[in-house]
Design a protein around this motif. Structure first.
Motif, PDB file in Angstrom:
ATOM      1  N   MET A   1       0.827  -1.195   0.000  1.00  0.00           N
ATOM      2  CA  MET A   1       0.000   0.000   0.000  1.00  0.00           C
ATOM      3  C   MET A   1       0.872   1.259   0.000  1.00  0.00           C
ATOM      4  SD  MET A   1      -2.953  -1.027   2.760  1.00  0.00           S
ATOM      5  CE  MET A   1      -3.761   0.552   2.543  1.00  0.00           C
ATOM      6  N   THR A   2       0.456   2.254  -0.757  1.00  0.00           N
ATOM      7  CA  THR A   2       1.171   3.522  -0.781  1.00  0.00           C
ATOM      8  C   THR A   2       0.688   4.398   0.355  1.00  0.00           C
ATOM      9  OG1 THR A   2       1.339   3.411  -3.185  1.00  0.00           O
ATOM     10  CG2 THR A   2       1.691   5.566  -2.146  1.00  0.00           C
ATOM     11  N   PRO A   3       1.564   4.841   1.249  1.00  0.00           N
ATOM     12  CA  PRO A   3       1.131   5.678   2.372  1.00  0.00           C
ATOM     13  C   PRO A   3       0.554   6.994   1.887  1.00  0.00           C
ATOM     14  CG  PRO A   3       3.520   5.672   2.192  1.00  0.00           C
ATOM     15  CD  PRO A   3       3.024   4.644   1.236  1.00  0.00           C
ATOM     16  N   ARG A   4      -0.458   7.467   2.590  1.00  0.00           N
ATOM     17  CA  ARG A   4      -1.073   8.735   2.232  1.00  0.00           C
ATOM     18  C   ARG A   4      -0.178   9.885   2.683  1.00  0.00           C
ATOM     19  NH1 ARG A   4      -7.275   9.248   3.704  1.00  0.00           N
ATOM     20  NH2 ARG A   4      -6.868  11.122   2.445  1.00  0.00           N
ATOM     21  N   LEU A   5      -0.050  10.865   1.815  1.00  0.00           N
ATOM     22  CA  LEU A   5       0.770  12.023   2.137  1.00  0.00           C
ATOM     23  C   LEU A   5      -0.070  13.073   2.842  1.00  0.00           C
ATOM     24  CD1 LEU A   5       2.724  12.473  -1.224  1.00  0.00           C
ATOM     25  CD2 LEU A   5       3.463  11.249   0.824  1.00  0.00           C
ATOM     26  N   SER A   6       0.568  13.788   3.754  1.00  0.00           N
ATOM     27  CA  SER A   6      -0.113  14.903   4.395  1.00  0.00           C
ATOM     28  C   SER A   6      -0.296  16.021   3.368  1.00  0.00           C
ATOM     29  CB  SER A   6       0.700  15.416   5.580  1.00  0.00           C
ATOM     30  OG  SER A   6       1.900  16.019   5.118  1.00  0.00           O
ATOM     31  N   LEU A   7      -1.133  16.998   3.716  1.00  0.00           N
ATOM     32  CA  LEU A   7      -1.367  18.111   2.797  1.00  0.00           C
ATOM     33  C   LEU A   7      -0.072  18.851   2.492  1.00  0.00           C
ATOM     34  CD1 LEU A   7      -3.192  19.957   1.182  1.00  0.00           C
ATOM     35  CD2 LEU A   7      -3.708  21.221   3.297  1.00  0.00           C
ATOM     36  N   SER A   8       0.752  19.090   3.515  1.00  0.00           N
ATOM     37  CA  SER A   8       2.000  19.819   3.275  1.00  0.00           C
ATOM     38  C   SER A   8       2.961  18.998   2.410  1.00  0.00           C
ATOM     39  CB  SER A   8       2.673  20.194   4.602  1.00  0.00           C
ATOM     40  OG  SER A   8       3.085  19.048   5.311  1.00  0.00           O
ATOM     41  N   GLU A   9       2.951  17.669   2.564  1.00  0.00           N
ATOM     42  CA  GLU A   9       3.793  16.813   1.727  1.00  0.00           C
ATOM     43  C   GLU A   9       3.328  16.843   0.279  1.00  0.00           C
ATOM     44  OE1 GLU A   9       5.305  13.289   4.761  1.00  0.00           O
ATOM     45  OE2 GLU A   9       3.268  13.204   3.971  1.00  0.00           O
ATOM     46  N   GLN A  10       2.014  16.766   0.078  1.00  0.00           N
ATOM     47  CA  GLN A  10       1.476  16.841  -1.277  1.00  0.00           C
ATOM     48  C   GLN A  10       1.816  18.182  -1.918  1.00  0.00           C
ATOM     49  OE1 GLN A  10      -2.728  15.647  -1.626  1.00  0.00           O
ATOM     50  NE2 GLN A  10      -2.532  14.615   0.344  1.00  0.00           N
ATOM     51  N   LEU A  11       1.659  19.237  -1.137  1.00  0.00           N
ATOM     52  CA  LEU A  11       1.927  20.570  -1.648  1.00  0.00           C
ATOM     53  C   LEU A  11       3.405  20.746  -1.964  1.00  0.00           C
ATOM     54  CD1 LEU A  11       0.754  23.311  -2.327  1.00  0.00           C
ATOM     55  CD2 LEU A  11       0.991  23.960   0.075  1.00  0.00           C
ATOM     56  N   ALA A  12       4.264  20.202  -1.111  1.00  0.00           N
ATOM     57  CA  ALA A  12       5.706  20.272  -1.355  1.00  0.00           C
ATOM     58  C   ALA A  12       6.048  19.589  -2.680  1.00  0.00           C
ATOM     59  CB  ALA A  12       6.471  19.635  -0.205  1.00  0.00           C
ATOM     60  N   GLN A  13       5.414  18.438  -2.937  1.00  0.00           N
ATOM     61  CA  GLN A  13       5.678  17.739  -4.190  1.00  0.00           C
ATOM     62  C   GLN A  13       5.176  18.547  -5.387  1.00  0.00           C
ATOM     63  OE1 GLN A  13       7.492  14.785  -4.652  1.00  0.00           O
ATOM     64  NE2 GLN A  13       7.383  15.629  -6.723  1.00  0.00           N
ATOM     65  N   GLU A  14       4.045  19.212  -5.230  1.00  0.00           N
ATOM     66  CA  GLU A  14       3.525  20.062  -6.304  1.00  0.00           C
ATOM     67  C   GLU A  14       4.494  21.195  -6.606  1.00  0.00           C
ATOM     68  OE1 GLU A  14      -0.573  21.370  -6.248  1.00  0.00           O
ATOM     69  OE2 GLU A  14      -1.103  19.739  -4.911  1.00  0.00           O
ATOM     70  N   ILE A  15       5.070  21.768  -5.567  1.00  0.00           N
ATOM     71  CA  ILE A  15       6.029  22.857  -5.767  1.00  0.00           C
ATOM     72  C   ILE A  15       7.268  22.343  -6.499  1.00  0.00           C
ATOM     73  CG2 ILE A  15       7.557  24.492  -4.594  1.00  0.00           C
ATOM     74  CD1 ILE A  15       5.400  24.599  -2.352  1.00  0.00           C
ATOM     75  N   VAL A  16       7.752  21.169  -6.101  1.00  0.00           N
ATOM     76  CA  VAL A  16       8.909  20.567  -6.770  1.00  0.00           C
ATOM     77  C   VAL A  16       8.583  20.299  -8.243  1.00  0.00           C
ATOM     78  CG1 VAL A  16      10.358  18.500  -6.912  1.00  0.00           C
ATOM     79  CG2 VAL A  16       9.919  19.561  -4.702  1.00  0.00           C
ATOM     80  N   ASP A  17       7.394  19.743  -8.491  1.00  0.00           N
ATOM     81  CA  ASP A  17       6.992  19.466  -9.877  1.00  0.00           C
ATOM     82  C   ASP A  17       6.934  20.749 -10.692  1.00  0.00           C
ATOM     83  OD1 ASP A  17       6.770  16.810  -9.215  1.00  0.00           O
ATOM     84  OD2 ASP A  17       4.587  16.833  -8.987  1.00  0.00           O
ATOM     85  N   ARG A  18       6.470  21.825 -10.065  1.00  0.00           N
ATOM     86  CA  ARG A  18       6.382  23.097 -10.779  1.00  0.00           C
ATOM     87  C   ARG A  18       7.773  23.647 -11.075  1.00  0.00           C
ATOM     88  NH1 ARG A  18       1.991  27.713  -9.504  1.00  0.00           N
ATOM     89  NH2 ARG A  18       0.760  25.856  -9.959  1.00  0.00           N
ATOM     90  N   ILE A  19       8.673  23.551 -10.115  1.00  0.00           N
ATOM     91  CA  ILE A  19      10.050  24.012 -10.338  1.00  0.00           C
ATOM     92  C   ILE A  19      10.657  23.293 -11.533  1.00  0.00           C
ATOM     93  CG2 ILE A  19      12.398  23.977  -9.382  1.00  0.00           C
ATOM     94  CD1 ILE A  19      11.117  24.428  -6.616  1.00  0.00           C
ATOM     95  N   ARG A  20      10.438  21.977 -11.593  1.00  0.00           N
ATOM     96  CA  ARG A  20      11.023  21.185 -12.677  1.00  0.00           C
ATOM     97  C   ARG A  20      10.339  21.454 -14.009  1.00  0.00           C
ATOM     98  NH1 ARG A  20      11.729  15.836  -8.866  1.00  0.00           N
ATOM     99  NH2 ARG A  20      13.823  16.361  -8.109  1.00  0.00           N
ATOM    100  N   SER A  21       9.027  21.592 -13.999  1.00  0.00           N
ATOM    101  CA  SER A  21       8.306  21.839 -15.249  1.00  0.00           C
ATOM    102  C   SER A  21       8.653  23.196 -15.838  1.00  0.00           C
ATOM    103  CB  SER A  21       6.791  21.725 -15.030  1.00  0.00           C
ATOM    104  OG  SER A  21       6.321  22.789 -14.203  1.00  0.00           O
ATOM    105  N   GLU A  22       8.963  24.152 -14.974  1.00  0.00           N
ATOM    106  CA  GLU A  22       9.345  25.488 -15.444  1.00  0.00           C
ATOM    107  C   GLU A  22      10.851  25.616 -15.650  1.00  0.00           C
ATOM    108  OE1 GLU A  22       7.648  28.395 -12.830  1.00  0.00           O
ATOM    109  OE2 GLU A  22       5.591  27.709 -13.192  1.00  0.00           O
ATOM    110  N   ARG A  23      11.554  24.501 -15.466  1.00  0.00           N
ATOM    111  CA  ARG A  23      13.001  24.433 -15.711  1.00  0.00           C
ATOM    112  C   ARG A  23      13.774  25.472 -14.892  1.00  0.00           C
ATOM    113  NH1 ARG A  23      14.014  21.080 -19.962  1.00  0.00           N
ATOM    114  NH2 ARG A  23      12.250  20.583 -21.325  1.00  0.00           N
ATOM    115  N   LEU A  24      13.364  25.634 -13.647  1.00  0.00           N
ATOM    116  CA  LEU A  24      14.072  26.532 -12.748  1.00  0.00           C
ATOM    117  C   LEU A  24      15.261  25.805 -12.124  1.00  0.00           C
ATOM    118  CD1 LEU A  24      11.048  28.232 -10.935  1.00  0.00           C
ATOM    119  CD2 LEU A  24      12.330  29.067 -12.917  1.00  0.00           C
ATOM    120  N   GLY A  25      16.304  26.531 -11.828  1.00  0.00           N
ATOM    121  CA  GLY A  25      17.490  25.938 -11.229  1.00  0.00           C
ATOM    122  C   GLY A  25      17.912  26.684  -9.986  1.00  0.00           C
ATOM    123  N   PRO A  26      18.926  26.188  -9.294  1.00  0.00           N
ATOM    124  CA  PRO A  26      19.396  26.838  -8.065  1.00  0.00           C
ATOM    125  C   PRO A  26      19.677  28.317  -8.272  1.00  0.00           C
ATOM    126  CG  PRO A  26      20.456  24.715  -8.331  1.00  0.00           C
ATOM    127  CD  PRO A  26      19.690  24.969  -9.599  1.00  0.00           C
ATOM    128  N   GLY A  27      19.128  29.125  -7.359  1.00  0.00           N
ATOM    129  CA  GLY A  27      19.315  30.562  -7.427  1.00  0.00           C
ATOM    130  C   GLY A  27      18.203  31.300  -8.144  1.00  0.00           C
TER     131      GLY A  27
END
Length: 228
Positions: free
Chosen positions: A1-27
């Protein structure tokens, strides 16, 4: 079974996905907190909780009065636990043993795969051995991280970097125990020479000998007290 993520964990993953989709890098700067919260359809306090989670692993950097920036952690496959255990004599010896088990093989691969660019980085890092240990943290460019960089394998670089960052206090103690800067520098130069010449056997043997010297210096040092 896949553990359920908390709201902040889900949101953190969304932010990471957005950073990558927009091709943002350090800085790179991210949208203002309020605007980012609106685009993600969450409240500002909820967004800040997710950002603090990402800040702990250096995926983002929160700069007071300036905004939110992409951090160096966005490029890492291995994330360092920000909650370090207390340093003990055993934890210092454990780090030395772990490095001895891992790094000689990395040095051999470095000799086989090095490039002019990674050799330049290794030569610059070799100069760090001439400086005194910095109690405030790690050297700007660690020789053994640069050595892993010569392999061209990002995961090996991140493994060594994460290991040294995770055990940064132990690493400072090791640098104090093995305090012969001239010898340290000379051994690094020998490893550098073997890597530059593409001699994998010599690079592996020299790295093993170097780390054995460090381990022996730790074993001979009796002053370290366990910290609770």
């Amino acid at each position: 079974m896949t553990p359920r993520l908390s709201l902040s964990e889900q949101l953190a993953q969304e932010i990471v996905d957005r950073i990558r989709s927009e091709r943002l890098g350090p800085g790179d700067v991210m949208p203002a907190t309020r605007r980012l919260a609106e685009s993600l359809e969450v409240t500002v306090p909820t967004l800040r909780e997710a950002l603090r989670r990402l800040e702990a692993s250096k995926v983002v950097e929160l700069r007071h009065g300036s905004g939110v920036y992409v951090g160096t952690g966005i490029e890492r496959a291995l994330i360092v636990n920000p909650h370090r255990p207390p340093i003990t004599r055993e934890s210092v010896r454990e780090l030395a043993a772990a490095r001895l088990a891992i790094e000689p093989g990395i040095a051999a691969e470095a000799a086989r795969a090095r490039s002019p660019h990674t050799l330049d980085a290794l030569e610059r890092a070799a100069q760090n051995a001439l400086h005194d240990p910095d109690p405030a943290g790690r050297p700007e460019q660690h020789f053994h991280v640069a050595l892993a960089g010569c392999t061209g394998n990002a995961l090996l670089v991140q493994t060594i970097d994460a290991l040294l960052e995770r055990r940064s206090q132990e690493q400072v103690e090791i640098r104090f125990s093995y305090d012969d800067r001239a010898r340290d520098h000379a051994e690094h130069l020998e490893i550098l020479r073997a890597v530059r010449e593409g001699d994998a056997d010599a690079a592996e043997s020299l790295t093993r000998g170097h780390l054995e010297h460090i381990r022996d210096a730790i074993d001979a040092t009796a002053h370290l007290e366990d910290q609770s």
